[in-house]
Design a protein around this motif. Structure first.
Motif, PDB file in Angstrom:
ATOM      1  N   SER A   1       0.872  -1.193   0.457  1.00 21.68           N
ATOM      2  CA  SER A   1      -0.202  -0.138  -0.039  1.00 21.68           C
ATOM      3  C   SER A   1       0.844   1.207   0.443  1.00 21.68           C
ATOM      4  CB  SER A   1      -0.926  -0.227   1.478  1.00 21.68           C
ATOM      5  OG  SER A   1      -0.098  -0.175   2.249  1.00 21.68           O
ATOM      6  N   LEU A   2       2.107   1.034   0.303  1.00 19.41           N
ATOM      7  CA  LEU A   2       2.934   2.607  -0.006  1.00 19.41           C
ATOM      8  C   LEU A   2       3.241   2.512  -1.486  1.00 19.41           C
ATOM      9  CD1 LEU A   2       5.505   1.210   2.819  1.00 19.41           C
ATOM     10  CD2 LEU A   2       3.365   3.023   3.458  1.00 19.41           C
ATOM     11  N   HIS A   3       3.726   4.633  -1.592  1.00 18.61           N
ATOM     12  CA  HIS A   3       4.208   5.197  -2.132  1.00 18.61           C
ATOM     13  C   HIS A   3       5.047   6.345  -1.752  1.00 18.61           C
ATOM     14  CE1 HIS A   3       0.173   3.228  -3.850  1.00 18.61           C
ATOM     15  NE2 HIS A   3       1.184   2.427  -4.840  1.00 18.61           N
ATOM     16  N   GLY A   4       5.949   5.882  -2.919  1.00 18.03           N
ATOM     17  CA  GLY A   4       7.021   7.159  -2.845  1.00 18.03           C
ATOM     18  C   GLY A   4       6.788   8.473  -3.001  1.00 18.03           C
ATOM     19  N   ALA A   5       7.743   9.011  -3.016  1.00 20.10           N
ATOM     20  CA  ALA A   5       7.675  10.492  -3.466  1.00 20.10           C
ATOM     21  C   ALA A   5       6.564  11.071  -4.113  1.00 20.10           C
ATOM     22  CB  ALA A   5       8.443  11.174  -3.233  1.00 20.10           C
ATOM     23  N   LEU A   6       6.621  10.075  -5.905  1.00 18.44           N
ATOM     24  CA  LEU A   6       6.680  10.302  -7.450  1.00 18.44           C
ATOM     25  C   LEU A   6       5.515   9.343  -7.509  1.00 18.44           C
ATOM     26  CD1 LEU A   6       9.818  10.633  -9.012  1.00 18.44           C
ATOM     27  CD2 LEU A   6       8.340  12.303  -8.695  1.00 18.44           C
ATOM     28  N   GLY A   7       4.480   8.840  -6.297  1.00 16.41           N
ATOM     29  CA  GLY A   7       3.824   7.647  -6.490  1.00 16.41           C
ATOM     30  C   GLY A   7       3.984   6.774  -6.573  1.00 16.41           C
ATOM     31  N   LEU A   8       5.463   5.965  -7.259  1.00 21.05           N
ATOM     32  CA  LEU A   8       5.819   4.404  -7.091  1.00 21.05           C
ATOM     33  C   LEU A   8       5.886   3.621  -6.188  1.00 21.05           C
ATOM     34  CD1 LEU A   8       9.312   5.434  -8.810  1.00 21.05           C
ATOM     35  CD2 LEU A   8       6.930   4.830 -10.058  1.00 21.05           C
ATOM     36  N   GLY A   9       5.639   2.313  -6.393  1.00 25.02           N
ATOM     37  CA  GLY A   9       5.380   1.765  -4.973  1.00 25.02           C
ATOM     38  C   GLY A   9       6.593   0.494  -4.534  1.00 25.02           C
ATOM     39  N   VAL A  10       6.172  -0.403  -3.618  1.00 23.53           N
ATOM     40  CA  VAL A  10       7.220  -0.762  -3.917  1.00 23.53           C
ATOM     41  C   VAL A  10       7.817  -1.655  -4.686  1.00 23.53           C
ATOM     42  CG1 VAL A  10       8.118  -2.170  -2.087  1.00 23.53           C
ATOM     43  CG2 VAL A  10       6.707   0.165  -1.096  1.00 23.53           C
ATOM     44  N   GLU A  11       8.498  -2.013  -4.891  1.00 27.50           N
ATOM     45  CA  GLU A  11       9.390  -3.170  -5.898  1.00 27.50           C
ATOM     46  C   GLU A  11      10.173  -3.904  -4.756  1.00 27.50           C
ATOM     47  OE1 GLU A  11      11.051  -1.329  -9.037  1.00 27.50           O
ATOM     48  OE2 GLU A  11       9.507  -0.052  -9.108  1.00 27.50           O
ATOM     49  N   ARG A  12      10.681  -5.047  -5.444  1.00 26.73           N
ATOM     50  CA  ARG A  12      11.450  -6.543  -5.318  1.00 26.73           C
ATOM     51  C   ARG A  12      12.745  -5.857  -6.440  1.00 26.73           C
ATOM     52  NH1 ARG A  12      12.700 -11.776  -7.126  1.00 26.73           N
ATOM     53  NH2 ARG A  12      10.709 -11.954  -8.125  1.00 26.73           N
ATOM     54  N   ASP A  13      13.959  -6.265  -5.421  1.00 29.44           N
ATOM     55  CA  ASP A  13      14.967  -6.252  -5.983  1.00 29.44           C
ATOM     56  C   ASP A  13      15.162  -7.837  -6.700  1.00 29.44           C
ATOM     57  OD1 ASP A  13      17.866  -5.524  -7.431  1.00 29.44           O
ATOM     58  OD2 ASP A  13      18.449  -4.898  -5.512  1.00 29.44           O
ATOM     59  N   LEU A  14      15.093  -7.612  -8.379  1.00 24.54           N
ATOM     60  CA  LEU A  14      15.178  -8.837  -8.557  1.00 24.54           C
ATOM     61  C   LEU A  14      16.578  -8.919  -9.059  1.00 24.54           C
ATOM     62  CD1 LEU A  14      13.145  -7.998 -12.272  1.00 24.54           C
ATOM     63  CD2 LEU A  14      12.732  -9.436  -9.904  1.00 24.54           C
ATOM     64  N   TYR A  15      17.537  -8.204  -8.608  1.00 22.87           N
ATOM     65  CA  TYR A  15      19.395  -8.572  -9.072  1.00 22.87           C
ATOM     66  C   TYR A  15      19.568  -9.121  -7.702  1.00 22.87           C
ATOM     67  CZ  TYR A  15      17.873  -6.750 -13.812  1.00 22.87           C
ATOM     68  OH  TYR A  15      17.602  -6.864 -14.902  1.00 22.87           O
ATOM     69  N   PHE A  16      19.113  -8.895  -6.816  1.00 22.28           N
ATOM     70  CA  PHE A  16      19.337  -9.190  -5.132  1.00 22.28           C
ATOM     71  C   PHE A  16      19.684 -10.855  -4.912  1.00 22.28           C
ATOM     72  CE2 PHE A  16      18.907  -9.731  -0.585  1.00 22.28           C
ATOM     73  CZ  PHE A  16      20.223  -8.677  -0.122  1.00 22.28           C
ATOM     74  N   THR A  17      20.967 -10.831  -3.814  1.00 20.69           N
ATOM     75  CA  THR A  17      20.903 -12.156  -3.631  1.00 20.69           C
ATOM     76  C   THR A  17      20.927 -12.115  -2.386  1.00 20.69           C
ATOM     77  OG1 THR A  17      23.326 -12.254  -4.318  1.00 20.69           O
ATOM     78  CG2 THR A  17      22.467 -13.318  -6.465  1.00 20.69           C
ATOM     79  N   PRO A  18      20.692 -13.766  -1.909  1.00 20.97           N
ATOM     80  CA  PRO A  18      20.557 -13.389  -0.228  1.00 20.97           C
ATOM     81  C   PRO A  18      22.512 -13.545  -0.070  1.00 20.97           C
ATOM     82  CG  PRO A  18      19.170 -15.358  -1.048  1.00 20.97           C
ATOM     83  CD  PRO A  18      20.577 -15.020  -2.953  1.00 20.97           C
ATOM     84  N   THR A  19      22.167 -12.136   1.062  1.00 20.42           N
ATOM     85  CA  THR A  19      23.526 -11.913   1.427  1.00 20.42           C
ATOM     86  C   THR A  19      23.337 -11.770   3.219  1.00 20.42           C
ATOM     87  OG1 THR A  19      23.773 -10.424  -0.413  1.00 20.42           O
ATOM     88  CG2 THR A  19      24.820 -10.023   1.567  1.00 20.42           C
ATOM     89  N   VAL A  20      24.563 -11.966   3.806  1.00 24.96           N
ATOM     90  CA  VAL A  20      24.367 -12.197   5.142  1.00 24.96           C
ATOM     91  C   VAL A  20      24.097 -10.604   5.536  1.00 24.96           C
ATOM     92  CG1 VAL A  20      25.737 -13.838   6.111  1.00 24.96           C
ATOM     93  CG2 VAL A  20      26.509 -11.761   5.711  1.00 24.96           C
ATOM     94  N   LEU A  21      23.147 -10.104   6.570  1.00 25.99           N
ATOM     95  CA  LEU A  21      22.700  -8.921   7.441  1.00 25.99           C
ATOM     96  C   LEU A  21      24.355  -8.339   7.574  1.00 25.99           C
ATOM     97  CD1 LEU A  21      20.993  -7.390   8.474  1.00 25.99           C
ATOM     98  CD2 LEU A  21      21.022  -8.645  10.434  1.00 25.99           C
ATOM     99  N   SER A  22      25.372  -8.565   8.483  1.00 24.93           N
ATOM    100  CA  SER A  22      26.689  -7.715   8.494  1.00 24.93           C
ATOM    101  C   SER A  22      26.561  -7.654   6.704  1.00 24.93           C
ATOM    102  CB  SER A  22      27.810  -8.781   8.804  1.00 24.93           C
ATOM    103  OG  SER A  22      28.140  -9.462   8.377  1.00 24.93           O
ATOM    104  N   THR A  23      26.835  -7.371   6.510  1.00 25.87           N
ATOM    105  CA  THR A  23      27.565  -7.554   5.088  1.00 25.87           C
ATOM    106  C   THR A  23      26.734  -6.050   4.102  1.00 25.87           C
ATOM    107  OG1 THR A  23      28.305  -9.467   4.544  1.00 25.87           O
ATOM    108  CG2 THR A  23      27.433  -7.821   2.631  1.00 25.87           C
TER     109      THR A  23
END
Length: 102
Positions: free
Chosen positions: A74-96
């Motif tokens: 339900s969230l939208h940023g300043a330009l009205g764009l919604g939240v998206e999934r980063d399609l290029y993100f690979t699982p990464t440890v939290l500390s990194t």
């Protein structure tokens, strides 16, 4: 059911509290607002309600906490764009993630 994350990815994320004893858990999914500085890194996902997530949130502050996929949809940023999934993100440890502020 969330439109942000495919079921195949959701099934790979540990259930809530499954990683609470880990010092450096894995972040499985990155969600973000393309027109603001907010990001959500999902560490755990509720298999019971299929909505609640636990993870690392970067915004005005950076912190670990709970959030829901329905709220993010339900969230939208300043330009009205919604939240998206980063399609290029690979699982990464939290500390990194904390160190590099992806």
């Amino acid at each position: 059911m969330s439109n942000l994350i495919p079921q195949t990815l959701l099934s790979d994320i540990p259930d809530l509290y499954a990683t609470e004893d880990l010092k450096d858990p894995l972040c499985y999914v990155k969600l973000f607002t393309p027109d603001s500085n907010w990001s959500w890194y999902i560490i755990e996902f509720s298999k019971a309600d299929r909505d609640t997530c636990y993870g690392y949130v970067q915004g005005l502050e950076s912190e670990l906490g709970y959030f829901t996929l329905s709220e993010l949809e339900s969230l939208h940023g300043a330009l009205g764009l919604g939240v998206e999934r980063d399609l290029y993100f690979t699982p990464t440890v939290l500390s990194t993630i904390k160190e590099h502020s992806y």
